[in-house]
Enzyme design. Structure first.
Site, mmCIF file in Angstrom:
data_model
loop_
_atom_site.group_PDB
_atom_site.id
_atom_site.type_symbol
_atom_site.label_atom_id
_atom_site.label_comp_id
_atom_site.label_asym_id
_atom_site.label_seq_id
_atom_site.Cartn_x
_atom_site.Cartn_y
_atom_site.Cartn_z
ATOM 1 N N ARG A 190 42.006 34.531 44.406
ATOM 2 C CA ARG A 190 41.818 34.677 43.128
ATOM 3 C C ARG A 190 42.788 35.418 42.174
ATOM 4 O O ARG A 190 43.199 35.431 41.212
ATOM 5 C CB ARG A 190 40.377 35.076 42.561
ATOM 6 C CG ARG A 190 40.166 36.597 43.255
ATOM 7 C CD ARG A 190 38.702 36.999 42.732
ATOM 8 N NE ARG A 190 38.258 38.209 43.448
ATOM 9 C CZ ARG A 190 37.670 39.296 43.069
ATOM 10 N NH1 ARG A 190 37.467 39.268 41.722
ATOM 11 N NH2 ARG A 190 37.606 40.294 43.716
ATOM 12 N N SER B 88 36.786 39.071 36.633
ATOM 13 C CA SER B 88 36.475 38.636 38.106
ATOM 14 C C SER B 88 37.265 37.349 38.489
ATOM 15 O O SER B 88 37.857 37.401 39.596
ATOM 16 C CB SER B 88 35.052 38.275 38.351
ATOM 17 O OG SER B 88 34.145 39.553 37.957
ATOM 18 N N GLU C 46 28.394 28.722 29.806
ATOM 19 C CA GLU C 46 29.170 27.725 30.602
ATOM 20 C C GLU C 46 29.380 26.250 29.875
ATOM 21 O O GLU C 46 30.388 25.703 29.874
ATOM 22 C CB GLU C 46 28.847 27.720 32.025
ATOM 23 C CG GLU C 46 29.347 28.970 32.727
ATOM 24 C CD GLU C 46 28.237 30.077 32.538
ATOM 25 O OE1 GLU C 46 27.213 30.102 32.056
ATOM 26 O OE2 GLU C 46 28.402 31.541 33.077
ATOM 27 N N PHE D 282 28.858 28.716 38.986
ATOM 28 C CA PHE D 282 28.081 28.583 37.619
ATOM 29 C C PHE D 282 28.965 27.568 36.526
ATOM 30 O O PHE D 282 28.371 26.646 35.949
ATOM 31 C CB PHE D 282 28.492 29.784 36.980
ATOM 32 C CG PHE D 282 27.528 30.906 37.654
ATOM 33 C CD1 PHE D 282 26.398 30.648 38.118
ATOM 34 C CD2 PHE D 282 28.149 32.110 37.656
ATOM 35 C CE1 PHE D 282 25.652 31.856 38.883
ATOM 36 C CE2 PHE D 282 27.669 33.385 38.362
ATOM 37 C CZ PHE D 282 26.578 33.149 39.032
ATOM 38 N N HIS E 107 35.120 33.073 43.761
ATOM 39 C CA HIS E 107 33.828 33.321 44.207
ATOM 40 C C HIS E 107 33.301 32.255 45.004
ATOM 41 O O HIS E 107 31.819 32.384 45.216
ATOM 42 C CB HIS E 107 32.753 34.283 43.287
ATOM 43 C CG HIS E 107 33.495 35.040 42.640
ATOM 44 N ND1 HIS E 107 34.447 35.158 41.566
ATOM 45 C CD2 HIS E 107 33.247 36.700 42.938
ATOM 46 C CE1 HIS E 107 34.844 36.500 41.284
ATOM 47 N NE2 HIS E 107 34.065 37.322 42.048
ATOM 48 N N ASP F 272 26.541 39.911 46.805
ATOM 49 C CA ASP F 272 25.951 39.599 45.590
ATOM 50 C C ASP F 272 24.916 38.457 45.943
ATOM 51 O O ASP F 272 23.998 38.151 45.193
ATOM 52 C CB ASP F 272 26.977 39.179 44.687
ATOM 53 C CG ASP F 272 27.547 40.301 43.777
ATOM 54 O OD1 ASP F 272 26.812 41.267 43.516
ATOM 55 O OD2 ASP F 272 28.694 40.175 43.450
ATOM 56 N N GLN G 118 24.952 33.635 43.781
ATOM 57 C CA GLN G 118 26.339 33.665 43.369
ATOM 58 C C GLN G 118 27.314 32.810 44.020
ATOM 59 O O GLN G 118 28.627 32.806 43.786
ATOM 60 C CB GLN G 118 26.718 35.149 43.306
ATOM 61 C CG GLN G 118 26.043 36.253 42.984
ATOM 62 C CD GLN G 118 25.760 36.055 41.235
ATOM 63 O OE1 GLN G 118 26.392 36.089 40.426
ATOM 64 N NE2 GLN G 118 24.433 35.585 40.909
ATOM 65 N N ARG H 281 36.831 35.119 46.914
ATOM 66 C CA ARG H 281 36.632 36.630 46.273
ATOM 67 C C ARG H 281 37.374 37.482 47.493
ATOM 68 O O ARG H 281 38.184 38.476 46.721
ATOM 69 C CB ARG H 281 35.220 37.023 46.356
ATOM 70 C CG ARG H 281 35.037 38.655 45.692
ATOM 71 C CD ARG H 281 33.412 38.847 45.618
ATOM 72 N NE ARG H 281 33.553 40.052 44.927
ATOM 73 C CZ ARG H 281 33.490 41.122 45.916
ATOM 74 N NH1 ARG H 281 33.718 41.328 47.191
ATOM 75 N NH2 ARG H 281 33.365 42.433 45.465
#
Lengths: 317, 280
Positions: free
Chosen positions: A16, A43, A64, A89, A115, A123, A127, A173
């Site tokens: 990322r 993020s 979203e 998401f 992620h 998390d 997630q 991540r």
């Protein structure tokens, strides 16, 4: 210990982070780039672009569905929207919007899911995007890319901006091993053989490429010659490389940080079965949601390790 | 360029409205399926936008960058759009009579990939306003003066995405975006206030910071006036709550069937004959 340590790979950037840097660097070359963000830009790292090009960055809030359709509208006025959110998401929350606002009209939108996988760690499962590749591959015309390290992520970011059409890019991540060096080639739909071998082929993507190289290193000590292919593009799949590997090495293991269904394993199995069926084994998360925990502990518990790949290789050889 | 220079007078618009209605009925009856009643409620709005001087467009050059954009978020009402585009010169009346037939680009819901001039592929409800925001932001970046008009159904307002979009459009002060809510009062299984009562659209949308006006949406003069008012507002997004009747224009004919909603059904050839005669 991290994936890639056995084979002497160095730890590098998270994919990322590499994406965020690349996007900013490419901002001038592609004046059409705009980012559409659902308030997770710090993020996903689109904030790096947003700070450099604030007039081309839109944060529409935690929404979203709207985010994805806004990107579709921007694309239809000639811009190149890059929409980044957590893979879970982006693909799961906004699937209908991706289908109707992006995929069906074949909009030039770049969807970036960060992620992904269980390696996000503490998390927890809500997630973790572990079904995202399956969902993205289901959409007609969608290009699906899963990168293994920072260098290939930068190259993939440039390649997806050059490509005219919808792309899903999957990122992780944690920091990951350096597999490529500057100048190595990256072409959408063209797999990279990162290690030659004759006895068995491991086809992997994402952080499991480093795990596969570790496995190959260990197996070499036992006299097993292992080919490792980084199948960074799941769709369109490099069927030629797969069928060649099946023909030449007579056994295939597929390793991915994804559910057992609908990901790289399913895609490779379809390619193998159509031309030259050979014994196959799979390393993946299985058919379950994972749990909270430290990333390395999770990779160990859910079997995403070099040891698990070695075990799989021994099943098919 | 078409549009503004060729704005029709009110009397001419009313005649054009009848032409659109006849075409809607003919194409859906020929297809044997479709949503004529949902199309008929929106005729005055679509008619004013396309022929009242409110949209810039060029049928000879459908991808002209500075054109205004029309998005039919209630995609099932696409016969009203096909009828308007045929009248505007994008294609012929004969073409649209292939509605819903295999091989025809006149699909049951708008498909921008198959029909130049369609600005958004819709049919999954709730996405049109968000797409319109993207196009309005894109027009602003392109600095070409393009405006975006989105027609939304009142049942469709049940989709949460519409409310996400209402907030986002206000954040970006999209003065080049106009939403028209075709409040015909019915959705698939019944009256909207029975299925999901959302209360006053005017109050709720105004609370988001939009300019809002409520009108009798089958009154052609009222529609023209409301669009003129909205055109003068350039510092924030605009909404017109257009109170209409499903099947407007042939209501006495539909009432004979005993079905005031008449959702998703074409008129039979016999009923269509009667409706066309009624409109003549």
């Amino acid at each position: 210990m991290y994936l890639g340590e056995l084979s002497g790979l160095k730890i590098g950037q998270a994919t990322r982070d590499a994406f965020g840097d690349a996007l900013k660097e490419l901002g001038d070359k592609y004046p059409g780039i705009v980012t559409v963000d659902g308030d997770v830009g710090n993020s996903t790292r689109t904030e790096v672009f947003a700070h450099a090009y604030p007039e081309r960055a839109f944060n529409v809030g935690i929404a979203e569905s709207n985010m994805v359709s806004v990107a579709g509208g921007l694309a239809s006025t000639g811009h190149i929207p890059v929409v980044a959110s957590f893979a879970a998401f982006l693909l799961c929350n906004a699937y209908d919007q991706i289908r109707m606002s992006i995929s069906f009209p074949h909009m030039n939108v770049k969807l970036v899911g960060t992620h992904a996988g269980i390696s996000i760690g503490e998390d927890g499962p809500s997630q973790m995007g572990i079904e995202d590749v399956s969902l993205a591959c289901s959409l007609p015309g969608m290009v699906v890319i899963v990168t293994a390290d920072a260098v290939s992520t930068k190259a993939a970011t440039a390649a997806m901006l050059e490509y005219d059409g919808p792309v899903y890019l999957r990122l992780g991540r944690p920091k990951v091993s350096e597999i490529y060096t500057e100048g190595d080639t990256f072409e959408i739909g063209k797999a990279n053989t990162v290690r030659e071998g004759d006895d068995v082929t491991i086809i992997a993507n994402g952080l499991m490429v480093a795990g596969a190289i570790d496995a190959a290193t260990k197996l070499a000590e036992e006299g097993v010659s292992v080919r490792v292919i980084d199948m960074h593009t799941v769709k369109p799949l490099d069927v030629e490389a797969i069928q060649k590997a099946a023909h030449e090495t007579r056994a295939i293991v597929v390793a991915e940080e994804h559910l057992s269904h609908g990901g790289l394993g399913s895609a490779v199995a379809m390619a193998v079965s159509q031309a030259n069926p050979v014994p196959m084994a799979y390393v993946n998360v299985g058919d379950c949601f994972a749990e909270s925990g430290d990333p390395q502990g999770l990779l160990d518990k859910y079997g995403l390790t070099a040891a698990a790949i070695i075990e799989a290789v021994k099943k098919v050889k | 360029m078409a549009a503004q220079a060729n704005a029709l007078s009110l009397e001419e618009l009313k005649e054009k409205g009848k032409v659109l209605r006849r075409l809607i009925i003919r194409m859906t009856t020929e297809a044997g399926s479709g949503h004529p009643s949902s199309s008929l409620s929106a005729v005055e709005v679509v008619n004013a936008l396309w022929f009242g001087g409110f949209m810039k467009y060029d049928p000879e050059n459908p991808t002209w960058e500075a054109r205004d954009r029309f998005i039919l978020s209630k995609g099932h009402a696409v016969p009203v759009l096909y009828a308007a585009m045929a009248e505007a010169g994008y294609f012929s009346e004969d073409d649209v009579m292939t509605l819903r037939k295999l091989g025809s680009p006149f699909e049951g819901h708008p498909n921008m990939k198959r029909l130049p001039g369609i600005e958004a592929s819709t049919g999954s409800l709730g996405q049109g306003l968000s797409l319109g925001i993207g196009q309005a932001l894109g027009a602003r970046l392109n600095d070409n003066g393009s405006n975006v008009f989105v027609v939304i159904g009142d049942g469709e307002m049940g989709e949460g995405q519409v409310w996400e979009a209402l907030a986002a459009a206000e954040k970006y002060k999209l003065g080049n975006l106009t939403a028209i809510i075709d409040q015909n009062g019915y959705q698939q299984t019944g009256a909207t206030h029975d299925v999901l009562d959302l209360g006053s659209f005017e109050e709720k949308i105004a609370a988001f910071g939009w300019y809002v006006q409520t009108i009798e949406g089958n009154d052609q003069a009222a529609v023209v006036e409301a669009l003129e008012n909205a055109a003068n507002v350039t510092d924030r997004p605009k909404a017109i709550i257009s109170k209409t009747k499903k099947g407007y224009g042939i209501l006495p004919i539909l009432e004979e069937t005993g079905d005031v909603n008449y959702h998703g059904k074409p008129l039979s050839p016999e009923l269509a004959e009667k409706a066309l005669a009624f409109l003549a």
